[in-house]
Design an enzyme around this catalytic site. Structure first.
Site: not given
Ligand code: CP
Ligand code: NVA
Length: 299
Positions: A100, A127, A130, A217, A255, A283
């Site tokens: 990340r 991402h 996700q 988001d 998310c 996930r």
């Protein structure tokens, strides 16, 4: 040559759909995969904070019979050494790397340096893990992906980019509403438009009309804290709330982490339409399938 997953554009549509099928199979019968990655190690490097990504990868790896190691960028010598050198060392220890990072370009450097698969666990641009979980969730809830309409309301950010790419690979159309300054990147829109209908507007009502899924988001992604005030002002008309969804029967997705009262109201996040915790759970199932795919492990 190792396969990496930096964005969903790294996958063909067939590969993407096969990972979703494998995710569903693993979710149904996790015990069948309990030794699939026995003796393998996943190295997880974090330059930003995380709840879901860290835990879903770590627990997922344990459930596959493997082991996960957490590395905090700040307290490691990634702060001192050249990124390519530090990455080459990780690849000597681990069988797979998940990172990340702040800058997507750093993942590109890591992928070039690594002899083992590198997975994007979130960058400023994308991402993908996700979106894998999101499309798995939509398929579970609505039974099909092709021809569905997904609406994303708010910031054309990393999560929006990967969701749009996932929709393109799955044949679901995509509508986006947000202030013009924050529309998704041209390269992602261009990629998606090759296979699906993509509509961009500054009118949230128009975007959610007829949508099967409404997604939002945060308005302030990690690393954008200095722009908070300006962003909150720009995005307030794009809140996913009761008025916007008055005539909608869409699934509601986020998310997480959510900022209740900003991009989404309590009432909508806690409503029957909301599937946010299924997304969070998925996930883990999706990433287990992704790791098997990238390592070429045939269950
Ligand atoms: N959705 C997600 O990636 O959550 P974390 O930032 O907590 O990992
Ligand atoms: N867009 C958010 C997603 C967090 C999971 C961020 O980048 O901070």
């Amino acid at each position: 040559m190792a396969r990496h997953l930096l964005t969903l554009q790294d996958l063909t549509s067939k590969e993407f759909l096969s990972i979703l099928d494998l995710s569903a199979a693993i979710k149904r019968s996790p015990g069948k995969y309990a030794k699939a990655l026995a003796g393998k190690s996943l190295i997880m490097l974090f330059q930003k904070t995380s709840t879901r990504t860290r835990l879903s990868f770590e627990v997922g790896m344990t459930q596959l019979g493997g082991h996960a190691v957490f590395v905090d960028w700040k307290t490691s010598n990634f702060t001192l050494g050249a990124l390519q050198d530090e990455t080459r060392c990780l690849a000597r220890y681990g069988d797979i790397i998940m990172a990340r990072v702040n800058r997507h370009e750093d993942l590109v450097i890591m992928a070039h340096a690594s002899s083992v698969p590198v997975i994007n666990g979130l960058s400023d641009a994308a991402h993908p893990c996700q979106a894998l979980a999101d499309l798995l969730t939509i398929k579970e809830k609505l039974r099909s992906l092709k021809g569905r309409k997904v609406a994303f309301i708010g910031d054309g950010n990393n999560v929006c980019h990967s969701l749009m790419e996932g929709c393109a690979l799955a044949g679901a159309s995509f509508s986006f509403a947000g202030p013009k300054e924050y529309w998704p990147g041209d390269d992602v829109v261009k990629f998606a438009k090759k296979s699906i209908d993509v509509r961009l507007t500054d009118d949230p009502k128009e975007a959610v009309r007829g949508a099967d899924v409404v997604y939002t988001d945060t308005w302030v992604s990690m690393g954008q804290e200095a722009e908070s005030e300006k962003r909150l002002q720009a995005f307030m008309p794009y809140q996913v709330n009761e008025a916007l969804l008055k005539e909608s029967k869409a699934l509601v997705m986020h998310c997480l982490p959510a900022h209740r009262g900003y991009e989404i109201t309590d009432g909508i996040l806690d409503s029957h339409a909301s599937v946010v915790f299924d997304q969070a759970e998925n996930r883990m199932h999706a990433q287990k399938a992704l790791m098997l795919f990238l390592l070429g492990v045939k269950p």
